[in-house]
Design a protein around this motif. Structure first.
Motif, PDB file in Angstrom:
ATOM      1  N   ARG A  23     -19.940 -59.228   5.134  1.00 41.71           N
ATOM      2  CA  ARG A  23     -18.579 -59.232   4.588  1.00 41.71           C
ATOM      3  C   ARG A  23     -18.084 -60.676   4.529  1.00 41.71           C
ATOM      4  N   THR A  24     -17.691 -61.113   3.330  1.00 37.03           N
ATOM      5  CA  THR A  24     -17.175 -62.484   3.199  1.00 37.03           C
ATOM      6  C   THR A  24     -15.812 -62.572   3.865  1.00 37.03           C
ATOM      7  N   PRO A  25     -15.644 -63.476   4.832  1.00 38.67           N
ATOM      8  CA  PRO A  25     -14.336 -63.609   5.478  1.00 38.67           C
ATOM      9  C   PRO A  25     -13.247 -63.961   4.451  1.00 38.67           C
ATOM     10  N   LEU A  26     -12.069 -63.436   4.678  1.00 42.36           N
ATOM     11  CA  LEU A  26     -10.930 -63.673   3.782  1.00 42.36           C
ATOM     12  C   LEU A  26      -9.754 -64.198   4.602  1.00 42.36           C
ATOM     13  N   ILE A  27      -9.286 -65.379   4.251  1.00 43.99           N
ATOM     14  CA  ILE A  27      -8.088 -65.925   4.900  1.00 43.99           C
ATOM     15  C   ILE A  27      -6.973 -65.912   3.853  1.00 43.99           C
ATOM     16  N   ALA A  28      -5.935 -65.146   4.143  1.00 43.70           N
ATOM     17  CA  ALA A  28      -4.869 -64.898   3.167  1.00 43.70           C
ATOM     18  C   ALA A  28      -3.533 -65.407   3.706  1.00 43.70           C
ATOM     19  N   GLY A  29      -2.812 -66.110   2.865  1.00 45.89           N
ATOM     20  CA  GLY A  29      -1.509 -66.659   3.259  1.00 45.89           C
ATOM     21  C   GLY A  29      -0.370 -65.858   2.644  1.00 45.89           C
ATOM     22  N   ASN A  30       0.381 -65.203   3.482  1.00 42.53           N
ATOM     23  CA  ASN A  30       1.552 -64.441   3.028  1.00 42.53           C
ATOM     24  C   ASN A  30       2.789 -65.316   3.198  1.00 42.53           C
ATOM     25  N   TRP A  31       3.279 -65.839   2.082  1.00 45.10           N
ATOM     26  CA  TRP A  31       4.393 -66.786   2.157  1.00 45.10           C
ATOM     27  C   TRP A  31       5.738 -66.105   2.411  1.00 45.10           C
ATOM     28  N   LYS A  32       5.796 -64.809   2.231  1.00 39.15           N
ATOM     29  CA  LYS A  32       7.057 -64.062   2.368  1.00 39.15           C
ATOM     30  C   LYS A  32       8.110 -64.680   1.421  1.00 39.15           C
ATOM     31  N   MET A  33       9.395 -64.682   1.791  1.00 45.29           N
ATOM     32  CA  MET A  33      10.416 -65.215   0.872  1.00 45.29           C
ATOM     33  C   MET A  33      10.651 -66.700   1.156  1.00 45.29           C
ATOM     34  N   ASN A  34       9.606 -67.475   0.917  1.00 41.43           N
ATOM     35  CA  ASN A  34       9.674 -68.912   1.139  1.00 41.43           C
ATOM     36  C   ASN A  34       9.070 -69.639  -0.059  1.00 41.43           C
ATOM     37  N   LEU A  35       9.578 -70.800  -0.344  1.00 45.00           N
ATOM     38  CA  LEU A  35       9.086 -71.727  -1.369  1.00 45.00           C
ATOM     39  C   LEU A  35       9.445 -71.311  -2.805  1.00 45.00           C
ATOM     40  N   ALA A  54     -12.548 -81.490   2.949  1.00 43.92           N
ATOM     41  CA  ALA A  54     -13.383 -80.841   3.981  1.00 43.92           C
ATOM     42  C   ALA A  54     -14.639 -80.215   3.373  1.00 43.92           C
ATOM     43  N   ARG A  55     -14.809 -80.392   2.056  1.00 42.53           N
ATOM     44  CA  ARG A  55     -15.940 -79.776   1.330  1.00 42.53           C
ATOM     45  C   ARG A  55     -16.010 -78.277   1.583  1.00 42.53           C
ATOM     46  N   HIS A  56     -14.869 -77.649   1.478  1.00 44.94           N
ATOM     47  CA  HIS A  56     -14.829 -76.205   1.754  1.00 44.94           C
ATOM     48  C   HIS A  56     -15.604 -75.421   0.700  1.00 44.94           C
ATOM     49  N   ASP A  57     -16.399 -74.474   1.172  1.00 41.21           N
ATOM     50  CA  ASP A  57     -17.156 -73.598   0.280  1.00 41.21           C
ATOM     51  C   ASP A  57     -16.399 -72.269   0.158  1.00 41.21           C
ATOM     52  N   TYR A  58     -15.775 -72.060  -0.985  1.00 40.56           N
ATOM     53  CA  TYR A  58     -14.940 -70.868  -1.174  1.00 40.56           C
ATOM     54  C   TYR A  58     -15.761 -69.578  -1.216  1.00 40.56           C
ATOM     55  N   THR A  59     -17.069 -69.715  -1.429  1.00 43.37           N
ATOM     56  CA  THR A  59     -17.876 -68.494  -1.404  1.00 43.37           C
ATOM     57  C   THR A  59     -18.232 -68.108   0.039  1.00 43.37           C
ATOM     58  N   ASP A  60     -18.078 -69.065   0.923  1.00 45.25           N
ATOM     59  CA  ASP A  60     -18.376 -68.820   2.337  1.00 45.25           C
ATOM     60  C   ASP A  60     -17.163 -68.193   3.026  1.00 45.25           C
ATOM     61  N   VAL A  61     -15.988 -68.721   2.726  1.00 48.00           N
ATOM     62  CA  VAL A  61     -14.740 -68.148   3.233  1.00 48.00           C
ATOM     63  C   VAL A  61     -13.766 -68.092   2.063  1.00 48.00           C
ATOM     64  N   SER A 269      -5.153 -75.015   6.165  1.00 43.39           N
ATOM     65  CA  SER A 269      -6.483 -75.538   5.896  1.00 43.39           C
ATOM     66  C   SER A 269      -7.351 -75.483   7.158  1.00 43.39           C
ATOM     67  N   ARG A 270      -6.758 -75.807   8.306  1.00 40.43           N
ATOM     68  CA  ARG A 270      -7.524 -75.734   9.572  1.00 40.43           C
ATOM     69  C   ARG A 270      -7.916 -74.291   9.878  1.00 40.43           C
ATOM     70  N   ILE A 271      -7.013 -73.352   9.580  1.00 42.50           N
ATOM     71  CA  ILE A 271      -7.323 -71.937   9.824  1.00 42.50           C
ATOM     72  C   ILE A 271      -8.503 -71.512   8.945  1.00 42.50           C
ATOM     73  N   ILE A 272      -8.456 -71.933   7.679  1.00 41.34           N
ATOM     74  CA  ILE A 272      -9.540 -71.584   6.740  1.00 41.34           C
ATOM     75  C   ILE A 272     -10.879 -72.140   7.234  1.00 41.34           C
ATOM     76  N   GLN A 273     -10.810 -73.306   7.861  1.00 43.18           N
ATOM     77  CA  GLN A 273     -12.046 -73.928   8.363  1.00 43.18           C
ATOM     78  C   GLN A 273     -12.371 -73.499   9.789  1.00 43.18           C
ATOM     79  N   PHE A 274     -12.119 -72.227  10.075  1.00 42.59           N
ATOM     80  CA  PHE A 274     -12.297 -71.744  11.446  1.00 42.59           C
ATOM     81  C   PHE A 274     -13.714 -71.938  11.960  1.00 42.59           C
ATOM     82  N   ARG A 275     -14.678 -72.008  11.044  1.00 45.85           N
ATOM     83  CA  ARG A 275     -16.065 -72.162  11.496  1.00 45.85           C
ATOM     84  C   ARG A 275     -16.296 -73.490  12.209  1.00 45.85           C
ATOM     85  N   LYS A 276     -15.420 -74.460  11.914  1.00 43.29           N
ATOM     86  CA  LYS A 276     -15.603 -75.775  12.528  1.00 43.29           C
ATOM     87  C   LYS A 276     -14.983 -75.852  13.924  1.00 43.29           C
TER      88      LYS A 276
END
Ligand code: PGA
Length: 281
Positions: A23-35, A54-61, A269-276
């Motif tokens: 299962r490909t990990p999914l990190i989702a940001g719920n902004w709610k009523m902001n911005l 950070a050379r993030h691989d979007y297919t990895d996360v 971004s740090r949350i998305i890079q949890f593998r590090k």
């Protein structure tokens, strides 16, 4: 351990293990009523730069953002223009297809904007807008009908936890929504204990895993082993870069629905890079 959990785990004990599915990990940001839409563009731009550095691989996360409706078009335009593989989500939708529903937004309108996920049944809508299981299921079905993957949000309040233990309410909410989806429909489950949302008091990784495992086990009976094995179950509620690694190390937790911490590009971004991250929660 509470009774509901006990029942599920006892039932699970005699069963064959699920087939292995990556299962490909999914990190989702719920902004709610902001911005507003300009702030939205700025945030997504900064996030994409940070992930590029950070050379993030979007297919990895996989990365998804759930901006307010008014920001969707602007964010979509940016994602398309810069060819950013960040996925667009909506925070809500109407169960109706079209017509005299002042203030509502249809699944087809969202699909036209490239929206790929829609939250249904977030606790702030269940509580603040009196949304019940029936409506949440209808919204999930409407999303699916337009080719949008519903992200079914479930979770117990502090009072529920006291009365029923952690798993019973999330299980009932999930099953009610899934019951309204046609066979074979893809969906994501977000387990978000209400007491953990915005409180700074996240569940422990073990608590999240126990409920996620119960949810997955229950899915076997209603959608079959293959779909249960492939369905992503996220944890949400005060997720931060400090605790994400602990959640992601759990076998049944496949990602996170992040509220407050998704509004800061560096932190998200740090949350998305949890593998590090070397250490967990
Ligand atoms: P939080 O919100 O991360 O700010 O606790 C999570 C959510 O409501 O989805």
């Amino acid at each position: 351990m509470n009774d509901a959990q006990n029942t599920v785990e006892t039932a699970a004990a005699g069963r064959a293990p699920l087939p292995f599915v990556q299962r490909t990990p999914l990190i989702a940001g719920n902004w709610k009523m902001n911005l507003d839409h300009l702030q939205a563009i700025a945030l997504v731009q900064k996030l994409s730069w940070s992930l590029k550095d950070a050379r993030h691989d979007y297919t990895d996360v996989e990365v998804a953002v759930f901006p307010p409706f008014t920001d969707l078009r602007s964010v979509q335009t940016l994602l398309t223009a810069d060819k950013l593989p960040i996925v667009l989500g909506a925070q809500d939708l109407s169960p109706e297809a079209a017509g005299a529903f002042t203030g509502d937004i249809s699944a087809a309108m969202l699909a036209k904007l490239g929206v790929q996920y829609a939250l249904v049944g977030h606790s702030e809508r269940r509580q603040g807008h009196a949304e019940g299981d029936e409506l949440v299921g209808a919204k999930a079905a409407a999303a699916h009908g337009a080719g949008i993957v519903p992200m079914i949000c479930v979770g117990e309040t502090a009072a529920d936890l006291e009365e029923h233990g952690p798993a019973a309410i999330p299980l009932a909410q999930m099953l009610a929504a899934v019951a309204q989806l046609p066979e074979g429909a893809e969906f994501v489950v977000a387990y978000e204990p209400v007491w953990a949302i915005g409180s700074g008091q996240a569940a422990s990784a073990e608590q999240a895993e126990a409920v996620a495992a119960s949810l997955r086990e229950a899915l076997r009976d209603v959608v079959g082993d293959d779909r249960a094995a492939a369905t992503r179950i996220l944890y949400g509620g005060s997720v931060s870069s400090q605790n994400i690694a602990g959640f992601m190390s759990q076998p049944n937790v496949d990602g996170a629905l992040v509220g407050g911490a998704s509004l800061k590009s560096d932190e998200f971004s740090r949350i998305i890079q949890f593998r590090k991250h070397v250490t967990g929660a």
